[in-house]
Design an enzyme around this catalytic site. Sequence first.
Site, PDB file in Angstrom:
ATOM      1  N   ALA A  99       0.825  -1.214   0.000  1.00 34.20           N
ATOM      2  CA  ALA A  99       0.000   0.000   0.000  1.00 34.20           C
ATOM      3  C   ALA A  99       0.855   1.259   0.000  1.00 34.20           C
ATOM      4  O   ALA A  99       1.898   1.319   0.651  1.00 34.20           O
ATOM      5  CB  ALA A  99      -0.911   0.018   1.220  1.00 34.20           C
ATOM      6  N   ILE A 100       0.372   2.240  -0.727  1.00 34.32           N
ATOM      7  CA  ILE A 100       0.914   3.597  -0.713  1.00 34.32           C
ATOM      8  C   ILE A 100      -0.245   4.509  -0.314  1.00 34.32           C
ATOM      9  O   ILE A 100      -1.351   4.396  -0.845  1.00 34.32           O
ATOM     10  CB  ILE A 100       1.464   4.017  -2.096  1.00 34.32           C
ATOM     11  CG1 ILE A 100       2.595   3.077  -2.554  1.00 34.32           C
ATOM     12  CG2 ILE A 100       1.934   5.471  -2.072  1.00 34.32           C
ATOM     13  CD1 ILE A 100       3.861   3.113  -1.711  1.00 34.32           C
ATOM     14  N   GLU A 118      -2.108 -11.901  -4.728  1.00 36.30           N
ATOM     15  CA  GLU A 118      -3.487 -11.875  -5.194  1.00 36.30           C
ATOM     16  C   GLU A 118      -4.010 -10.468  -5.000  1.00 36.30           C
ATOM     17  O   GLU A 118      -3.677  -9.812  -4.012  1.00 36.30           O
ATOM     18  CB  GLU A 118      -4.373 -12.860  -4.421  1.00 36.30           C
ATOM     19  CG  GLU A 118      -4.144 -14.267  -4.843  1.00 36.30           C
ATOM     20  CD  GLU A 118      -5.211 -15.223  -4.328  1.00 36.30           C
ATOM     21  OE1 GLU A 118      -5.245 -16.336  -4.836  1.00 36.30           O
ATOM     22  OE2 GLU A 118      -5.991 -14.853  -3.427  1.00 36.30           O
ATOM     23  N   ASN A 154      -8.205  -3.657  -9.525  1.00 33.74           N
ATOM     24  CA  ASN A 154      -7.326  -2.860  -8.663  1.00 33.74           C
ATOM     25  C   ASN A 154      -6.290  -2.148  -9.547  1.00 33.74           C
ATOM     26  O   ASN A 154      -5.580  -2.793 -10.319  1.00 33.74           O
ATOM     27  CB  ASN A 154      -6.627  -3.787  -7.660  1.00 33.74           C
ATOM     28  CG  ASN A 154      -5.762  -3.061  -6.667  1.00 33.74           C
ATOM     29  OD1 ASN A 154      -5.271  -1.967  -6.914  1.00 33.74           O
ATOM     30  ND2 ASN A 154      -5.555  -3.695  -5.524  1.00 33.74           N
ATOM     31  N   TYR A 200       2.160  -3.932 -10.943  1.00 32.86           N
ATOM     32  CA  TYR A 200       2.633  -5.313 -10.892  1.00 32.86           C
ATOM     33  C   TYR A 200       3.052  -5.801 -12.281  1.00 32.86           C
ATOM     34  O   TYR A 200       4.095  -6.440 -12.424  1.00 32.86           O
ATOM     35  CB  TYR A 200       1.568  -6.232 -10.284  1.00 32.86           C
ATOM     36  CG  TYR A 200       1.194  -5.878  -8.868  1.00 32.86           C
ATOM     37  CD1 TYR A 200       2.166  -5.535  -7.927  1.00 32.86           C
ATOM     38  CD2 TYR A 200      -0.129  -5.878  -8.454  1.00 32.86           C
ATOM     39  CE1 TYR A 200       1.820  -5.211  -6.618  1.00 32.86           C
ATOM     40  CE2 TYR A 200      -0.481  -5.558  -7.149  1.00 32.86           C
ATOM     41  CZ  TYR A 200       0.498  -5.224  -6.246  1.00 32.86           C
ATOM     42  OH  TYR A 200       0.155  -4.898  -4.947  1.00 32.86           O
TER      43      TYR A 200
END
Length: 155
Positions: free
Chosen positions: A79-80, A112, A117, A123
């Site tokens: 997370a950012i 996952e 998202n 990714y």
Amino acid sequence: MSAPVEDLDRIMAVMTTAFPPDYGEAWNRRQVSDSLLIGRTRYGLIDAQGRPDPVDASSTAGFFLSRSIFDEEELLLFAIAPACRRKGLGDCLLRRFIDEAREMGMSRIFLEMREGNPAGILYRKHGFQQVGIRPGYYRSLEGDRISAISQELRL
């Protein structure tokens, strides 16, 4: 690996802002703390300037949480903080995570993510490829079912 209370504070400060409540993806403090008691679990932090080990919770911009077994690692959380996005910090933190996994002798990384998202772009940029789908894995607050996308990066 147990995290100092200050690092749990840093992780939770980002967690509460980074994950939209619509999907129930955020972990609570107990879940994060308990996961770090399990062997071969690790985390990393980043500040708003891209440096590891932020001084305090207010300067923490992001984190990752992962666990490994044998020569494989699973990225559990990444997370950012929303206020720090679109500044290259996600790229910097993910690169660091991958480099550290490689240095530890990992041969593969799994993750996952919820279908749709936006982190999927990041990714893919780093070489992750889809290897599976878990239909209806997530449930929105409205009751909609959303698939989980399983991804892999071979090191």
